[in-house]
Design an enzyme around this catalytic site. Structure first.
Site, short mmCIF file in Angstrom:
data_model
loop_
_atom_site.label_atom_id
_atom_site.label_comp_id
_atom_site.label_asym_id
_atom_site.label_seq_id
_atom_site.Cartn_x
_atom_site.Cartn_y
_atom_site.Cartn_z
N ASP A 91 0.86 -1.16 0.00
CA ASP A 91 0.00 0.00 0.00
C ASP A 91 0.91 1.23 0.00
O ASP A 91 2.03 1.17 0.47
CB ASP A 91 -0.87 -0.02 1.26
N GLY A 94 -0.97 5.82 1.90
CA GLY A 94 -2.08 6.77 1.88
C GLY A 94 -3.08 6.56 3.00
O GLY A 94 -3.56 7.51 3.60
N ASP A 265 -8.57 -6.74 0.78
CA ASP A 265 -7.62 -6.85 1.89
C ASP A 265 -8.29 -6.29 3.13
O ASP A 265 -9.11 -5.39 3.02
CB ASP A 265 -6.34 -6.06 1.62
N CYS A 303 -14.98 -27.04 8.75
CA CYS A 303 -13.69 -26.46 8.38
C CYS A 303 -12.60 -27.51 8.46
O CYS A 303 -12.56 -28.28 9.43
CB CYS A 303 -13.37 -25.28 9.32
N CYS A 305 -9.27 -26.87 8.54
CA CYS A 305 -7.98 -26.29 8.92
C CYS A 305 -7.43 -27.03 10.12
O CYS A 305 -8.14 -27.75 10.82
CB CYS A 305 -8.10 -24.79 9.22
N CYS A 308 -9.39 -26.48 13.47
CA CYS A 308 -10.69 -27.13 13.61
C CYS A 308 -10.58 -28.65 13.62
O CYS A 308 -11.41 -29.34 14.19
CB CYS A 308 -11.63 -26.66 12.50
N HIS A 333 -7.07 -20.09 12.07
CA HIS A 333 -8.41 -20.48 11.61
C HIS A 333 -9.06 -19.39 10.79
O HIS A 333 -9.63 -19.65 9.73
CB HIS A 333 -9.32 -20.83 12.79
#
Lengths: 395, 477
Positions: A91, A94, A265, A303, A305, A308, A333
């Site tokens: 970025d 700004g 984002d 989930c 992941c 989980c 997670h």
């Protein structure tokens, strides 16, 4: 131009794409986690890769302060410094104008900050911002724009919009590495459709590799928010990526994707994890609540992941706000959740079942059918029928 | 356009930190142990011994399976008894086997028991833990006091015990009351009802029944009985009282133990008094326990008087049973413990180093390097480097050259320096990985020296190399 953008699926305004960048090939719609200071808080590169992160964000303002642009350049760029092998986006600095406004003074020349490290004044001009971003070496760099909160009204917004265009030209002129880094322009103009339109046309004229829709996600009402996104996506070129900055909540990402945006984002998933909140299909789950102390289910049963698959809500509850490990596991997670969301959006568009996916998403988040009006309005414009998700209006 | 006047620098700093660097209040804790001193000058990095270190395949998506009690039982075997003579006469090699067969290789002792917070290391999550040396890193410490508040024993039981709860079904947990960071034994609060600990949620009193509730719900592989651990400066009367209480609590714990002592480490206390230590050791040896927890060390006795105390106890304890001690964290203290016949060490040395931004760099191949090579550059601290130091800003080398840990394979000193400067959590994660890896390597070196019957030489060389920078700092007289 250092990217290739190929649309691989569509539903009305929504599109799934393959975006080829110097360091990585990404699939959109895509969420990008924010690693402000050259790291995602609490996660290693190997974990980010396991989760499926494609691009992460760095912040020019923070990295220029510490460790410094010169140092990053000397050590071979941010990719090498962090040892991150996939995509990076920086970025311009700004947004700090808005979030750290009490430190900033904005003039035509640039933005003067008072450095939080040593109190010395730091002038960020468009040239300086691009120079720093050239040294950092990210795949995508952002033009320095004059950002104004959408909650402000009056001539300041118009001033900021025109200044953004003028600064855009200065950024383009200062950009030394167009073959390796893609300079995106940022559409400003507050909530005023006329100003937004002028800005879009001005940026499109400059034929940039990609475009961002800025100045949103700052507290404006949702009905205005989606209209600005819709207007911009309608006017921006089809064959270039569109990045809505600062978004955000999963619901916002689904709506914006339906309206034709590609990249997002936000600090939200990682920040909320550090305060003990997990992202779940129904919305959020506050692990700090006493009810969680004896809840032996995983955070999200569907989930896949690492968190989980191995941990219960009860155990995570005992960690959050007490141990750093709690923040780590929840961040893991939450980011997995956002990557899964991105993947689902992409695949559902590619496989021609995007409307079903959107309906399923809304039904899970609003089981009583109380889908907010702004979502209904947005979906109408997006051409997706969500009447089955909304409870019938009492006569 | 309205622009506010800039505030003072401290206000700016405060605001920046609030918005960018929020994480739980308890982290990091406020104090560091006094033995941490910042280095004055840079140090060289040393090569590790060339033996490759095995790691496991990463296992991020393990399905849960409840393991029966039988499989959890651990068996200890002395593989190389102590020589009996010499300064380090009592050092021995051993192996811990997980009962019930299976593919897990034994864990060799003397070994480091990796400290945990509620069953997981402070910063290393299970997927990163998999990448530490195998099987050394399977041995974890469990502090039952961490579970006084939550989760409840019922919840832990329902989940299936600590192995299930923290997703480390293949690891071994060794439990002892207290740890040096969060649950400090508070002898002033201990009374006939139970032992007191200072915890983040205040002073807590725990009696044998509550303690056994936590033990029976968490089901560690080995557990020490509840003890009244007193510092070295208490009166003789208080010391005697601590022995009586500890023995009583041992009997209480055993009577509540469904496994009848099969996984129990009897706690031996006695403070700084050799006679008391001997008496307690004799008493505990008579109980039906599988091993011993030497309590009360690291609470104020000097390093010189400790040897006699350790040996007084190990002289009496049966040879074939395992010995575990807490709070002997520094390398010198570990060597002292090994020489006295201790098999397992739990310490928070790594944790404190990590919080301070230190990384261990001392050479591990003590016997391999020529003595001159170790004494090469005299003005350095050989043990550790503080990555906060500005000399590391542009240092693109890993912490230790040829170290095979994740941190050294993937990152540089410069990156760690940056992370520490901006107060990022990733710094602690990466440092804890490296420091744990390095310290496990130290224990491997100890075991290698024992196998080669060169432990005394190893210890001598090691101590010399660490004292060099002190002696050479003294000018010629």
């Amino acid at each position: 131009m250092a990217l290739q953008f190929e649309v691989v699926g569509r539903f009305n305004r929504a599109r799934a794409s393959k975006l080829t960048l110097p360091h990585y090939v990404v699939q959109t719609p895509m969420f990008m986690p924010v690693g402000t200071q050259g790291t995602i808080k609490g996660l290693t590169n190997s974990q980010l890769e396991d989760i499926g992160c494609q691009i992460i964000l760095g912040n020019t303002y923070h990295l220029a302060l510490r460790p410094g642009a010169e140092l990053i350049d000397e050590l071979g760029g941010l990719h090498k410094f962090m040892n991150w092998k996939r995509g990076l986006l920086t970025d311009s600095g700004g947004f700090q104008m808005v979030s750290l406004l009490h430190l900033a003074d904005i003039t035509e020349e640039g933005v003067t900050f008072q450095s939080p490290v040593d109190g010395k004044p730091m002038l960020l001009t468009p040239e300086e911002s691009i120079q720093i971003q050239n040294k950092i070496g990210a795949d995508i760099i952002m033009a320095l724009d004059d950002v104004v909160r959408t909650t402000i009204t009056g001539p300041r917004i118009e001033e900021a919009m025109y200044r953004t265009l003028r600064w855009m030209d200065r950024c383009i002129a200062a950009h030394k590495r167009p073959d390796a880094q893609n300079l995106f322009g940022i559409v400003q103009g507050g909530l005023d459709p006329v100003l937004r339109d002028i800005c879009v046309r001005g940026l499109v004229e400059r034929n940039l590799p990609g475009y961002a829709i800025g100045g949103l996600a700052g507290g404006e009402d949702k009905d205005s928010f989606w209209r600005v996104v819709a207007q911009c996506t309608a006017a921006l070129p089809e064959d270039k990526p569109r990045y809505v900055m600062g978004v955000g909540y999963p619901l916002d990402i689904v709506v914006c994707s339906a309206l034709g945006a590609d990249m997002y984002d936000c600090v939200y998933p990682t920040r909320t994890a550090r305060f003990g909140t997990a992202l779940v299909p129904e919305g959020v789950l506050k692990l700090k609540h006493n009810a969680m102390a004896s809840d032996e289910r995983p955070i999200v049963s569907t989930c896949s992941c690492m968190v989980c698959k191995n941990y219960t809500r009860a155990y995570i509850h005992s960690l959050v706000t007490r141990d750093a490990m709690g923040s780590q596991l929840l961040s893991y997670h939450n980011l997995s959740y956002m990557m899964r969301l991105s993947k689902d959006l992409h695949m559902s568009i590619v496989e021609g079942r995007f409307p079903e996916y959107v309906r399923g998403f809304l039904r899970t988040q609003f089981p009583k059918g109380d889908v907010p009006q702004w979502v209904c309005n947005a979906m109408e414009v997006a051409g997706i029928d969500i009447s089955s998700c909304c409870a019938p209006v009492p006569v | 356009m309205h622009v506010q006047a800039a505030k003072t620098v401290s206000h700016i700093l405060h605001n920046c930190r609030q918005s960018e660097n929020s994480y739980p209040r308890s982290y990091p804790p406020k104090t560091l142990l006094p033995f941490l001193t910042p280095p004055k000058t840079p140090t060289l990095s040393f090569r590790l011994a060339s033996a490759p270190i095995k790691t496991r395949e990463p296992n991020t998506n393990k399905t849960k399976s409840k393991v029966s009690i039988q499989v959890r039982l651990m068996r200890f075997v002395v593989t190389k008894p102590s020589a009996g003579a010499g300064v380090a006469g009592k050092a021995r090699l051993g192996a811990l086997y997980l009962g019930g067969g299976g593919a897990a290789p034994p864990i060799e002792t003397p070994a480091l028991v990796v400290p945990t917070r509620r069953g997981l290391p402070s910063f290393i999550s299970r997927d990163l833990l998999d990448r530490l040396p195998y099987p050394d890193s399977l041995l974890l410490h469990l502090c039952p006091i961490h579970f006084i508040v939550c989760p409840s024993t019922r919840t832990i039981k329902n989940i299936g015990g600590v192995h299930e709860m923290v997703g480390l079904q293949d690891h071994f947990f060794i439990a002892s009351p207290g740890d040096s960071v969060e649950s400090l034994p508070e002898h002033g609060g201990t009374n006939k009802i139970g032992a007191a600990f200072e915890t983040p949620s205040g002073r807590r009193l725990i009696n044998p029944k509550d303690y056994m509730d936590i033990i029976s719900s968490t089901r560690p592989n080995l557990w020490a009985s509840l003890a009244d651990e007193v510092p070295a400066w208490v009166t003789e009367k208080r010391n005697r009282l601590s022995i009586d209480r500890t023995l009583k609590w041992l009997d209480d714990c055993l009577s509540l133990d469904q496994e009848k002592g099969a996984s129990t480490l009897g706690a031996v206390v006695g403070g700084p008094n050799i006679e008391h230590r001997k008496k307690c050791a004799t008493e505990v040896s008579m109980r039906n326990v599988s091993g011993f927890y030497l309590g009360g060390f690291g609470l104020g006795e000097s390093i010189e008087e400790r040897s006699a105390l350790l040996n007084a106890v190990t002289n009496i304890l049966p040879e074939e049973k395992i010995r575990f001690v807490s709070r002997l964290g520094l390398p010198e203290e570990v060597l002292q413990g090994v020489a006295a016949g201790i098999d397992l060490f739990d310490s928070t040395y790594i944790y404190h180093l990590t919080l301070g931004g230190f990384a261990l760099v001392f050479p591990l191949d003590i016997l391999g390097e020529a003595p001159e090579a170790l004494l090469r550059n005299s003005s350095n601290d050989y043990t550790k480097i503080n990555l906060h130091a500005t000399i590391y800003r542009k240092d693109t080398s890993p912490i230790v050259d040829k170290c095979s840990c994740y941190t050294c394979q993937d990152h540089t000193r410069a990156y760690l320096n940056h992370l520490l400067n901006v107060h990022e959590m990733l710094a602690q994660i990466l440092l804890e990985i490296h420091n744990t890896h390095h310290y496990l390597g130290f224990f491997r070196s100890i075991r290698r020296a024992l196998k080669q019957e060169k432990f005394e030489l190893f210890r001598e060389r090691f101590m010399e190399s660490r004292r060099v920078h002190l002696t050479e700092a003294v000018p010629y007289s």
